[in-house]
Write an enzyme that holds these catalytic residues in place. Structure first.
Site, PDB file in Angstrom:
ATOM      1  N   SER A 193      49.563   0.914 -24.019  1.00 48.91           N
ATOM      2  CA  SER A 193      50.074   1.915 -23.881  1.00 48.91           C
ATOM      3  C   SER A 193      48.382   3.397 -24.458  1.00 48.91           C
ATOM      4  CB  SER A 193      50.663   2.291 -25.355  1.00 48.91           C
ATOM      5  OG  SER A 193      50.441   1.783 -25.970  1.00 48.91           O
ATOM      6  N   TYR A 194      49.283   4.492 -24.373  1.00 52.13           N
ATOM      7  CA  TYR A 194      48.157   5.615 -24.208  1.00 52.13           C
ATOM      8  C   TYR A 194      47.296   5.168 -25.017  1.00 52.13           C
ATOM      9  CZ  TYR A 194      46.696  10.791 -23.306  1.00 52.13           C
ATOM     10  OH  TYR A 194      46.431  11.911 -23.068  1.00 52.13           O
ATOM     11  N   PRO A 195      46.180   5.543 -24.943  1.00 50.53           N
ATOM     12  CA  PRO A 195      45.197   4.683 -25.824  1.00 50.53           C
ATOM     13  C   PRO A 195      44.785   6.117 -26.908  1.00 50.53           C
ATOM     14  CG  PRO A 195      44.315   5.802 -23.823  1.00 50.53           C
ATOM     15  CD  PRO A 195      45.924   5.648 -23.629  1.00 50.53           C
TER      16      PRO A 195
END
Length: 861
Positions: free
Chosen positions: A335-337
């Site tokens: 997922s978005y880091p």
């Protein structure tokens, strides 16, 4: 049919999103800039059939900079940068032609859907895109809304389709907070950097840094490292004493006991306690306690924790960790880091995410057991209101991701599994003893259930030798009692992980910018990364921080930047005025700058102790054109020449080797030429040290070598050695390198294209004549009879390297190996020198032959 224009932040993201939304039925083509593709398909939007065009940018479209004349370091007072100097938005990467590309593709579109990353930087890019395309879009019908914003946290079918069905609007306030940060960092950073760079590089020769930079976040980051260094240097070891007692029972192994008093700092007092304890031959058990304890499973993973683990456990720097995480995200593996949140949303599909990992050979059995027995509710973390925690989005293998990619994915997946696993439980046994009047203890841990440490074994309970079974009143035989002398130890240098923790605690930078600030202090040679990812300040870093403390501690303490970050956050929430925050902060730093300039002697006193004057540095290399004495070549960054007799310093091209060029002189100023080279596989060109900083002609700029000089008759100039326009870049000219024989070459004077030709030729010269077809200069080639590559054994031929069929098989295109992509001196970007003449027309700027040049590029490749 109406058209919906959609923009993502990276080309790979655009492709993934288009495939998901079109169910794989989109057509793709390259955009005009060559870097971004356009994916097209038809579908439904707001209840109507439309044509979708999906493309991307490559990060920021625009960047903030001062207008041209304020980029001249020599002519602009840095104090003017705080308010007087106007700024403008320029294309972040002019070579990409991103604005033109977006405008061409968006022309005539009816709606725009922005798929930029869902953080403040992403919101800022949204408005950069809108500023470029809105004037060319079709006018809206009545009050129809035309701008939409997609919010998503991962590249999965579910997340992308949900985002498309729940479109919102871009956030103007968050974009403004980024604008404010950019302008503050530009104005404050440039003012301090320009002043201290010019001041100290003009006085000292061995600073070994091309830029003495200051940054509102960078400098406090360095401050933390130097503060720890100072503690180490000022630490005075102190002796202390502990009592070590060993006891045993029957045939059991002896137990080593810990003294209840821990330690004493007086040897005589310690000896007194030893003497008292030695009067007893037995140790009596006072109590036995057994407690079940739990080691808590981790909170959900956010960016800062990922960066800490990347450095401390995986041995990867924060910048590198972030780059890998972004790649894993764009490929759909995680997922978005970039997130500050450590709490899973209520609707987060924990079981679905876990099921994807059930077939993995490393943790599959653990996952199956969790799914069958029921997952544990994750610990309640912090919901920062941005993105969900970092989690795996699909199964992967090492062969798919590569070494570093797999190691980071492996950790992220194990961390996620651990958050829904039971706590690690163990039994702690503590036995208290008394030997005469002194108390001692012994403790041990016995594992009950591994819990989450099954997937994070490095956090597990170590196997210990079991303690003997005993109860209160039992006695053990005293084996030995002795006094041990020890010393207090200084703290170690900060690790990257510890520095990240300090930056987060004090509000220095954001989860996205923390890696950048740490990387900057390494790049500037303010700290070096030692084994164990420890950050050790250099002399330059130490002196700078001590100097800031001496003049104005606010410049290096985290307090003032932390306060600014809070104000920027208020802008993003719509609770503070952009202009007021900007003006107030600039006013504070402007006053600090004037005080810093007035007090610079305080920092200079520290510099004098650590660094050598410029006149005492370097080795003699070439002669000065004014006094005809030897100038010294200073190799430390930034490399330069210094004439101690004239007390003048001359800039040189950076990131290459400098040597004397056959003792030849510039015809304009009598300075001996030097040769800059990036190595045997790169390119090289002569440089006049005086012309490099003082352009002799109006059409020349600072930082140009002889391969760009427009002198009409000098044998080293572009006009004498220029052959034809570069086959790749629009502005460069291929210039013959007369020092390259027998592996002759010509190289572009703007980009890194190198053309090898006529290997083993005895002599190669550039003719005064030009090609009738393309106007490029003809080349005269001489071969020895035994090594001639010319047809029919000819030894000499004159022709055009672009058009002559005789030369076609003797030319090869390559890209130069550069030590650094920006090999020019800082002066090339700082100044704009006014010339003393006009550029001659003709051979220095040959036309680019259209069809033949395309053909040449084709057969080169």
């Amino acid at each position: 049919m109406r058209t919906v224009f959609m923009v993502a932040e990276k080309p790979s993201l655009a492709q993934s999103i288009a495939k998901i939304l079109s169910k794989g039925s989109c057509s793709s083509r390259k955009g005009l800039n060559g870097a971004c593709s356009v994916h097209e398909y038809t579908g439904s939007f707001m209840g109507q059939n439309v044509r979708f065009k999906m493309t991307s940018v490559c990060g920021h479209v625009m960047s903030l900079d001062f207008i041209g004349k304020y980029n001249n370091w020599d002519k602009v007072d840095p104090a003017e940068l705080f308010s007087k100097a106007p700024t403008e938005k320029k294309e972040a990467n002019p070579k990409l032609n991103m604005v033109k590309f977006l405008q061409v593709e968006a022309k005539g579109c009816d709606y725009v859907v922005l798929w930029l990353d869902c953080d403040k930087e992403g919101e800022n890019i949204c408005f950069e895109v809108l500023d470029a395309i809105q004037p060319l879009m079709n006018k809206s019908y009545g009050n129809d809304r035309t701008v939409y914003r997609a919010k998503f946290s991962s590249i999965t079918d579910t997340d992308i389709c949900n985002a498309m069905n729940q479109l919102g609007e871009p956030n103007r306030n968050e974009a403004l907070s980024v604008d404010a940060r950019q302008e503050l960092d530009l104005r404050i950073g440039c003012a301090f950097t320009r002043f201290q760079t010019k001041y100290f590089q003009g006085k000292y020769g061995n600073l070994d840094s091309s830029l003495i930079s200051f940054g509102p976040c960078q400098t406090p980051t360095l401050g933390f490292c130097v503060e720890r260094h100072d503690k180490i240097q000022s630490f005075k070891p102190e002796a202390y004493w502990v009592i070590q007692a060993k006891v045993f029972k029957g045939k059991d192994s002896p137990l080593t006991l810990d003294w209840d008093r821990v330690r004493v700092f007086d040897r005589d007092v310690g000896q007194m306690f030893v003497n008292m304890a030695k009067t007893a031959k037995e140790a009596k058990v006072d109590s036995v306690s057994m407690k079940e304890k739990a080691k808590q499973r981790p909170l959900a993973l956010n960016t800062v924790e990922m960066l800490r683990v990347g450095s401390s456990a995986l041995g990867m720097g924060p910048q590198h960790t972030m780059q890998i995480a972004e790649r894993l995200y764009t490929q759909g593996y995680i997922s978005y880091p970039r997130t500050e949140t450590t709490h899973y949303p209520e609707n987060f599909d924990l079981k679905g995410t876990l099921k994807q990992q059930a077939n993995n050979s490393f943790w599959g059995e653990t996952v199956k057991a969790l799914l069958s027995e029921g997952i544990n509710r994750p610990r309640k973390g912090v919901d920062a209101g941005d993105h969900p925690p970092i989690t795996p989005m699909r199964a992967a293998s090492e062969s798919e991701l590569g070494s570093d990619g797999w190691r980071l994915y492996d950790y992220i997946t194990r961390h996620f599994i651990a958050t829904v696993s039971p706590d690690c439980k163990y039994l702690q046994t503590t036995i208290s003893f008394s030997i005469a009047t002194e108390g001692f203890t012994c403790s041990g841990k016995t594992l009950i259930s591994a819990g989450y440490t099954e997937v994070m074994p490095w956090q597990g309970i170590a196997q210990e030798e079991a303690l003997p079974v005993c109860e209160r009143g039992d006695t053990f035989t005293v084996d030995e009692i002795k006094l041990l002398e020890k010393q207090t130890n200084p703290p170690d240098y900060l690790t990257e992980a510890e520095l990240i923790t300090l930056m987060e605690k004090h509000g220095i930078g954001t989860d996205a910018s923390i890696p950048v600030h740490i990387n900057n202090i390494c790049q500037r040679n303010y700290v070096t990364v030692e084994s164990g990812r420890k950050l050790k300040p250099t002399n330059l870093g130490i002196v700078l921080v001590h100097g800031y403390y001496k003049i104005d501690a606010d410049l290096v303490l985290p307090t003032i930047r932390s306060a600014v970050e809070k104000q920027l956050n208020l802008i993003s929430l719509g609770k503070a005025n952009f202009q007021q925050v900007l003006q107030h902060t600039l006013d504070i730093f402007k006053r600090k700058f004037h005080y810093f300039v007035d007090s610079i002697a305080g920092m200079d006193e520290l510099m004098e102790v650590s660094f050598s004057p410029i006149a005492a540095t370097g080795k003699p290399l070439s002669r000065c054109g004014k006094c005809h004495r030897f100038m010294k070549y200073i190799q430390a960054k930034p490399s330069r020449l210094h004439c101690s007799h004239c007390d003048e310093t001359y800039s040189l091209p950076q990131n290459g080797a400098i040597k004397l060029y056959k003792e030849l002189k510039c015809p304009l100023d009598e300075f001996e030429l030097v040769l800059w080279t990036s190595g045997s596989r790169g390119k090289s060109y002569p440089v006049c040290p005086y012309c490099f900083s003082n352009p002799p002609f109006r059409d020349m700029k600072k930082g140009m070598g002889c391969n760009e000089c427009t002198h009409p008759s000098c044998q080293h100039s572009l006009n004498s050695l220029g052959i034809g326009q570069c086959v790749e870049c629009e502005t460069g000219v291929l210039v013959f390198d007369p020092t390259s024989g027998p592996k002759w070459r010509m190289a572009c004077n703007k980009c890194n294209v190198v053309v090898h030709f006529f290997e083993h030729a005895h002599k190669v010269q550039v003719s005064q004549d030009s090609c009738d077809s393309c106007e490029a200069s003809l080349v005269i080639v001489d071969f020895n009879k035994t090594r001639s590559l010319l047809p029919d054994g000819e030894t000499q031929h004159t022709g055009c390297v672009f058009c002559d069929p005789v030369f076609q098989d003797l030319v090869e295109l390559k890209h130069a190996t550069m030590r650094h992509p920006m090999h020019r001196a800082g002066g090339a970007r700082r100044g704009r020198g006014k010339g003393r003449g006009r550029r001659p027309v003709g051979r220095g700027n040959p036309k680019k032959p259209k069809d033949k040049m395309a053909a040449l590029a084709a057969y080169f490749v």
